[in-house]
Design a protein around this motif. Structure first.
Motif, mmCIF file in Angstrom:
data_model
loop_
_atom_site.group_PDB
_atom_site.id
_atom_site.type_symbol
_atom_site.label_atom_id
_atom_site.label_comp_id
_atom_site.label_asym_id
_atom_site.label_seq_id
_atom_site.Cartn_x
_atom_site.Cartn_y
_atom_site.Cartn_z
ATOM 1 N N ALA A 29 0.950 -1.186 -0.161
ATOM 2 C CA ALA A 29 -0.169 0.082 -0.031
ATOM 3 C C ALA A 29 0.667 1.251 0.061
ATOM 4 O O ALA A 29 0.703 2.193 -0.873
ATOM 5 C CB ALA A 29 -1.035 0.070 1.257
ATOM 6 N N GLU A 64 0.947 3.852 -2.974
ATOM 7 C CA GLU A 64 0.684 5.462 -2.881
ATOM 8 C C GLU A 64 1.536 6.072 -3.433
ATOM 9 O O GLU A 64 1.530 7.273 -3.874
ATOM 10 C CB GLU A 64 0.288 5.373 -1.318
ATOM 11 N N LYS A 76 1.414 6.217 -7.089
ATOM 12 C CA LYS A 76 0.354 7.273 -7.444
ATOM 13 C C LYS A 76 0.374 8.679 -7.258
ATOM 14 O O LYS A 76 0.242 9.454 -8.179
ATOM 15 C CB LYS A 76 -1.189 6.689 -6.601
ATOM 16 N N ARG A 77 1.063 9.028 -6.269
ATOM 17 C CA ARG A 77 1.641 10.655 -6.035
ATOM 18 C C ARG A 77 2.768 10.802 -6.674
ATOM 19 O O ARG A 77 3.052 12.108 -6.896
ATOM 20 C CB ARG A 77 1.599 10.697 -4.580
ATOM 21 N N GLY A 100 -3.062 6.589 2.916
ATOM 22 C CA GLY A 100 -3.165 8.030 2.650
ATOM 23 C C GLY A 100 -3.418 8.936 3.426
ATOM 24 O O GLY A 100 -2.551 10.069 2.971
ATOM 25 N N PHE A 147 0.378 9.788 4.285
ATOM 26 C CA PHE A 147 0.815 10.617 3.149
ATOM 27 C C PHE A 147 0.568 12.182 3.238
ATOM 28 O O PHE A 147 1.287 13.294 3.245
ATOM 29 C CB PHE A 147 0.599 10.138 1.652
ATOM 30 N N ASP A 148 -0.988 12.207 3.366
ATOM 31 C CA ASP A 148 -1.389 13.626 3.188
ATOM 32 C C ASP A 148 -0.945 14.698 4.297
ATOM 33 O O ASP A 148 -0.520 15.750 4.317
ATOM 34 C CB ASP A 148 -2.855 13.643 3.712
#
Lengths: 107, 107
Positions: A35, A39, A42-43, A84, A87-88
């Motif tokens: 995961a 991520e 994806k980013r 997520g 990361f955020d």
């Protein structure tokens, strides 16, 4: 890889079934690592963040353990659903996710 | 383990013989890791220093790679003979060993 702003170590320690210490692998470290890598892709955050698996980080019974440097923040009981938010909040803004922090006794 | 002052990650990545990237394992990571753990035990520095093996840290051709946080200092081509100096200079006094630093291109 370039020197990352933040480096995430996902404990992936394995131990035999029934071992008294358990292990992060037995607690879901492998899908968690996937995961994090997913991520990251994806980013497209390869310049800012590195994701590396590691050996045992110590407090096995609260795993899977995730350690973020340079802040030396240890998260415990992390699931793919938390990635997520990590990361955020932490990896992008530098604000650790309080609800996932290891206890002072563990780290 | 307690939160260490400095955390050493020794890349222990393995790859098949003949793999074009090579690997830190093929370059001597296993005896190097044992040397770090041995030195940690000898100095009884468990409260100050953690030694953990890790997956790939990136610049494989200069390995074995050793990464020290919180400074994010990457060493390359480290041998068991270097471990005492890394403890003396960097892990105890906070002065990285200049001659072992990765190039700016690698990290």
């Amino acid at each position: 890889m370039p020197r990352p702003t933040r480096h995430v170590f996902v404990c992936s320690q394995q131990r035999p079934p029934g071992h008294p210490r358990g292990s992060c692998a037995a607690n879901g470290a492998s899908p968690l690592l996937q995961a994090f890598w997913g991520e990251l892709q994806k980013r497209q955050a390869y310049e800012q963040v590195a994701i590396t698996y590691s050996g045992c980080l110590g407090p096995c019974d609260g795993g899977p353990n995730v350690l973020v440097y340079p802040e030396a923040v240890l998260y415990q009981g992390v699931t793919p659903a938390d990635v997520g938010e990590i990361f955020d909040s932490h990896l992008e803004k530098g604000e650790p996710v309080q609800r996932l922090l290891a206890s002072a006794a563990a780290w």
